[in-house]
Structure formats: structure tokens, C-alpha cells
Scaffold this motif. Structure first.
Motif, PDB file in Angstrom:
ATOM      1  N   GLU A  32      -5.617  -4.131  17.726  1.00 17.19           N
ATOM      2  CA  GLU A  32      -6.307  -5.379  17.375  1.00 17.19           C
ATOM      3  C   GLU A  32      -7.444  -5.146  16.385  1.00 17.19           C
ATOM      4  O   GLU A  32      -7.839  -6.041  15.653  1.00 17.19           O
ATOM      5  CB  GLU A  32      -6.938  -5.995  18.628  1.00 17.19           C
ATOM      6  CG  GLU A  32      -5.953  -6.713  19.503  1.00 17.19           C
ATOM      7  CD  GLU A  32      -6.645  -7.251  20.740  1.00 17.19           C
ATOM      8  OE1 GLU A  32      -7.805  -7.672  20.638  1.00 17.19           O
ATOM      9  OE2 GLU A  32      -6.014  -7.221  21.807  1.00 17.19           O
ATOM     10  N   GLN A  33      -7.990  -3.908  16.411  1.00 17.59           N
ATOM     11  CA  GLN A  33      -9.156  -3.638  15.555  1.00 17.59           C
ATOM     12  C   GLN A  33      -8.718  -3.199  14.166  1.00 17.59           C
ATOM     13  O   GLN A  33      -8.908  -2.063  13.777  1.00 17.59           O
ATOM     14  CB  GLN A  33     -10.020  -2.542  16.192  1.00 17.59           C
ATOM     15  CG  GLN A  33     -10.696  -3.010  17.460  1.00 17.59           C
ATOM     16  CD  GLN A  33     -10.989  -1.866  18.397  1.00 17.59           C
ATOM     17  OE1 GLN A  33     -10.778  -0.710  18.064  1.00 17.59           O
ATOM     18  NE2 GLN A  33     -11.493  -2.186  19.576  1.00 17.59           N
ATOM     19  N   ILE A  34      -8.123  -4.106  13.446  1.00 16.79           N
ATOM     20  CA  ILE A  34      -7.722  -3.742  12.098  1.00 16.79           C
ATOM     21  C   ILE A  34      -8.592  -4.474  11.093  1.00 16.79           C
ATOM     22  O   ILE A  34      -9.164  -5.519  11.392  1.00 16.79           O
ATOM     23  CB  ILE A  34      -6.219  -4.035  11.831  1.00 16.79           C
ATOM     24  CG1 ILE A  34      -5.899  -5.480  12.187  1.00 16.79           C
ATOM     25  CG2 ILE A  34      -5.329  -3.068  12.566  1.00 16.79           C
ATOM     26  CD1 ILE A  34      -4.465  -5.846  11.902  1.00 16.79           C
ATOM     27  N   HIS A  35      -8.682  -3.887   9.925  1.00 18.21           N
ATOM     28  CA  HIS A  35      -9.419  -4.525   8.832  1.00 18.21           C
ATOM     29  C   HIS A  35      -8.946  -5.974   8.718  1.00 18.21           C
ATOM     30  O   HIS A  35      -7.748  -6.234   8.708  1.00 18.21           O
ATOM     31  CB  HIS A  35      -9.163  -3.734   7.540  1.00 18.21           C
ATOM     32  CG  HIS A  35     -10.019  -4.166   6.416  1.00 18.21           C
ATOM     33  ND1 HIS A  35     -11.370  -3.882   6.360  1.00 18.21           N
ATOM     34  CD2 HIS A  35      -9.746  -4.886   5.294  1.00 18.21           C
ATOM     35  CE1 HIS A  35     -11.877  -4.392   5.263  1.00 18.21           C
ATOM     36  NE2 HIS A  35     -10.925  -5.004   4.599  1.00 18.21           N
ATOM     37  N   PRO A  36      -9.889  -6.944   8.661  1.00 22.58           N
ATOM     38  CA  PRO A  36      -9.489  -8.351   8.838  1.00 22.58           C
ATOM     39  C   PRO A  36      -8.778  -9.032   7.673  1.00 22.58           C
ATOM     40  O   PRO A  36      -8.183 -10.090   7.859  1.00 22.58           O
ATOM     41  CB  PRO A  36     -10.812  -9.055   9.149  1.00 22.58           C
ATOM     42  CG  PRO A  36     -11.864  -8.164   8.593  1.00 22.58           C
ATOM     43  CD  PRO A  36     -11.344  -6.768   8.655  1.00 22.58           C
ATOM     44  N   HIS A  37      -8.837  -8.463   6.479  1.00 18.81           N
ATOM     45  CA  HIS A  37      -8.204  -9.190   5.376  1.00 18.81           C
ATOM     46  C   HIS A  37      -7.724  -8.260   4.264  1.00 18.81           C
ATOM     47  O   HIS A  37      -8.094  -7.089   4.218  1.00 18.81           O
ATOM     48  CB  HIS A  37      -9.171 -10.243   4.809  1.00 18.81           C
ATOM     49  CG  HIS A  37     -10.483  -9.647   4.386  1.00 18.81           C
ATOM     50  ND1 HIS A  37     -10.623  -8.940   3.224  1.00 18.81           N
ATOM     51  CD2 HIS A  37     -11.694  -9.623   4.995  1.00 18.81           C
ATOM     52  CE1 HIS A  37     -11.873  -8.526   3.124  1.00 18.81           C
ATOM     53  NE2 HIS A  37     -12.546  -8.911   4.184  1.00 18.81           N
ATOM     54  N   ALA A  38      -6.943  -8.826   3.354  1.00 17.72           N
ATOM     55  CA  ALA A  38      -6.408  -8.073   2.218  1.00 17.72           C
ATOM     56  C   ALA A  38      -7.540  -7.592   1.314  1.00 17.72           C
ATOM     57  O   ALA A  38      -8.662  -8.114   1.357  1.00 17.72           O
ATOM     58  CB  ALA A  38      -5.446  -8.966   1.428  1.00 17.72           C
ATOM     59  N   SER A  39      -7.243  -6.590   0.499  1.00 15.80           N
ATOM     60  CA  SER A  39      -8.231  -6.065  -0.445  1.00 15.80           C
ATOM     61  C   SER A  39      -7.570  -5.898  -1.813  1.00 15.80           C
ATOM     62  O   SER A  39      -6.349  -6.034  -1.948  1.00 15.80           O
ATOM     63  CB  SER A  39      -8.770  -4.724   0.065  1.00 15.80           C
ATOM     64  OG  SER A  39      -7.688  -3.848   0.338  1.00 15.80           O
ATOM     65  N   GLY A  40      -8.384  -5.592  -2.813  1.00 14.63           N
ATOM     66  CA  GLY A  40      -7.862  -5.324  -4.166  1.00 14.63           C
ATOM     67  C   GLY A  40      -7.060  -6.485  -4.729  1.00 14.63           C
ATOM     68  O   GLY A  40      -7.426  -7.653  -4.568  1.00 14.63           O
TER      69      GLY A  40
END
Ligand code: GSH
Length: 255
Positions: A6-14
Motif C-alpha cells: 500500500e505504501q507506494i509512491h502516490p502518483h506518476a512522475s516525469g
């Protein structure tokens, strides 16, 4: 398990973040997505290639939130909602997009035999290559890693033998290229941690790989490498608790 998915980076990047921001307004077609998910990327690629209007909505599928389970009871992304109806499974959604939007750019060839051949090799990618990818990622003993890597390389070679060039089906970029592309851009993880090398595949692999990596739709749906790494660390330690990771651990087919 101490590591929670569940603890993943919350959004897209780049580049992917720019694409997400360009698709934030409500549309008839709503994509429930996880920026990190290779299955999502298949459908995201189809939407971008077909230049369809769609709304991108980020969900963390590991949280199994009630609202999302109402859309897809399996709790997996991708899912779409179109005309108030929900649909899931990346490959099924992509076929649906072909059927529902015939005026948009086609991602399947016209000839029935060639269409069937594309579907046959999509099935190969999904059953043989994808399964070998996760086995290689999650195997802990060196011997098991080598065995899985061997299966992965063999699956890629068989696929490559079928690539007419430049794309799978010749001049037309198709659902076959889309089905394998998300894993091609994630192969660097196996290169850094499991001894994968382009040379192991040989033939025209490097050419095909380069074309896929440079395809604008692929660039537009890809986040920055360090964020993928955060996710795949859990797979590399065989601690991931996703349905895919659990199936791989148990020797079952992928969900
Ligand atoms: N067969 C499905 C498809 O092709 O759409 C697989 C989708 C899938 O496994 N998605 C993952 C997911 O939603 C994210 S990459 N996982 C949530 C979970 O495992 O609980």
C-alpha cells in the motif's frame, strides 16, 4: 510480511505525470490506473495510440477501497468505465477499444489470419514471457534465477522470431507491440539484478527494443526509473503481496 504494498509512491512522475495532468477533466471514458502498473500501461498505450479522449484516475489497487471494488470486484487495475459500464483486464479492454472506436487508429491488422497471429503472440507474451518475468524477479536462489532467466530469454526469442519488422505485424504498430512494451521498459530491473543482457536474446532484439523504448506513446506513459525501482525492490526480495506476486510464489498462472 513487514513490507506493505500500500505504501507506494502516490502518483506518476516525469513524462507520465504530464500525460496524467493532460487527462484530468471528466470524459465518457474513465481509466482507473496505477502509474506503476505494466498491465495499466498496456491500456494507457492503446488509449494514447488511438488518441481517444479519456480521464485518468489514479487508484492504489492494494488498498482495495470500496469504491474501486465496485468498479472491479477483483480489485485490479486497469479498469475502465464507459457509458456507466465497467470493464477490467488489460487485454480485454484493449480489444474493446478496437471494437468500440472503429473510426480511431486501428491497432489490429485487417487480414483475419494476421489478426489471429497477433492474438496468438499476445497470448504467448501474456502466458510465457510475463510469467517468466515475474519468476525471474522473485526467485531467490541463484539456480532458480538462472532457470527462470533462461525461460524468459527463450520466450523473447520465440516472440522475436515472429516480429516482421519494424513492428510485430510489419509497418503497423499493433496490440502485440503494446502488450510487450511495458515489460521491455522494465527489463533494466532484471539487467541490474538478475543478469539479463540484450545479447542473450540476440538477433534483431536490440533494434526492436530501441524502437519500442523510443515510441512517443511509451515515453508519454513512463515514469522515472527510481520510482519503479522502489516497487520492484519488494519483488526482488520476494516480499511483494500483490496477486501477481502471490501467484508467482505459489507456481500458479498470473491473475
Ligand atoms: N490480468 C490483469 C490485467 O491484465 O489487467 C492483471 C492486472 C494486475 O495484476 N494489476 C495489478 C493490481 O491491480 C497492478 S500491476 N494489483 C492489485 C493486487 O494485486 O492486489
Amino acid at each position: 510480511p513487514s513490507i506493505v504494498d500500500e505504501q507506494i509512491h502516490p502518483h506518476a512522475s516525469g513524462e507520465a505525470e504530464k500525460t496524467v495532468n493532460a487527462h484530468s477533466t471528466p470524459q465518457d471514458l474513465l481509466l482507473y490506473a496505477g502509474w506503476f502498473c505494466p498491465f495499466v500501461q498496456r491500456t494507457w498505450l492503446a488509449l494514447e495510440e488511438k488518441e481517444l479522449p479519456y480521464e485518468y484516475r489514479e487508484v492504489n489497487p492494494y488498498k482495495k477501497e470500496k469504491d474501486f471494488l465496485e468498479i472491479n470486484p477483483l480489485g485490479l487495475v486497469p479498469a475502465i468505465v464507459y457509458q456507466n459500464k465497467a470493464l477490467c483486464e488489460s487485454l480485454i479492454i484493449n480489444e474493446f477499444l478496437e471494437d468500440a472506436f472503429p473510426q480511431a487508429k486501428p491497432l489490429l491488422p485487417k487480414d483475419p489470419l494476421e489478426r489471429a497471429r497477433v492474438r496468438l503472440w499476445i497470448d504467448h507474451v501474456s502466458k510465457k514471457f510475463n510469467a517468466a518475468f515475474f519468476r525471474t524477479l522473485q526467485a531467490q536462489e541463484e539456480e532458480k534465477q538462472k532457470e527462470a532467466l533462461g525461460e524468459l530469454v527463450e520466450a523473447l526469442q520465440k516472440y522475436l522470431d515472429q516480429v516482421k519488422g519494424p513492428w510485430f505485424s510489419g509497418e503497423v504498430f499493433s496490440l502485440a507491440d503494446i502488450t510487450i512494451a511495458p515489460w521491455i521498459i522494465r527489463l533494466y530491473i532484471l539487467e541490474e539484478h538478475r543478469g539479463f543482457k540484450d545479447e542473450l536474446v540476440g538477433g534483431r532484439w536490440k533494434e526492436y527494443e530501441k524502437l519500442i523504448k523510443e515510441r512517443p506513446s511509451v515515453l508519454k506513459t513512463t515514469s522515472e526509473p527510481q520510482y519503479y525501482m522502489e516497487i520492484y525492490q519488494r519483488y526482488l526480495r520476494n516480499e511483494a503481496q500483490s496477486e501477481v506476486a502471490k501467484a508467482t510464489r505459489a507456481g500458479r498462472a498470473l491473475p
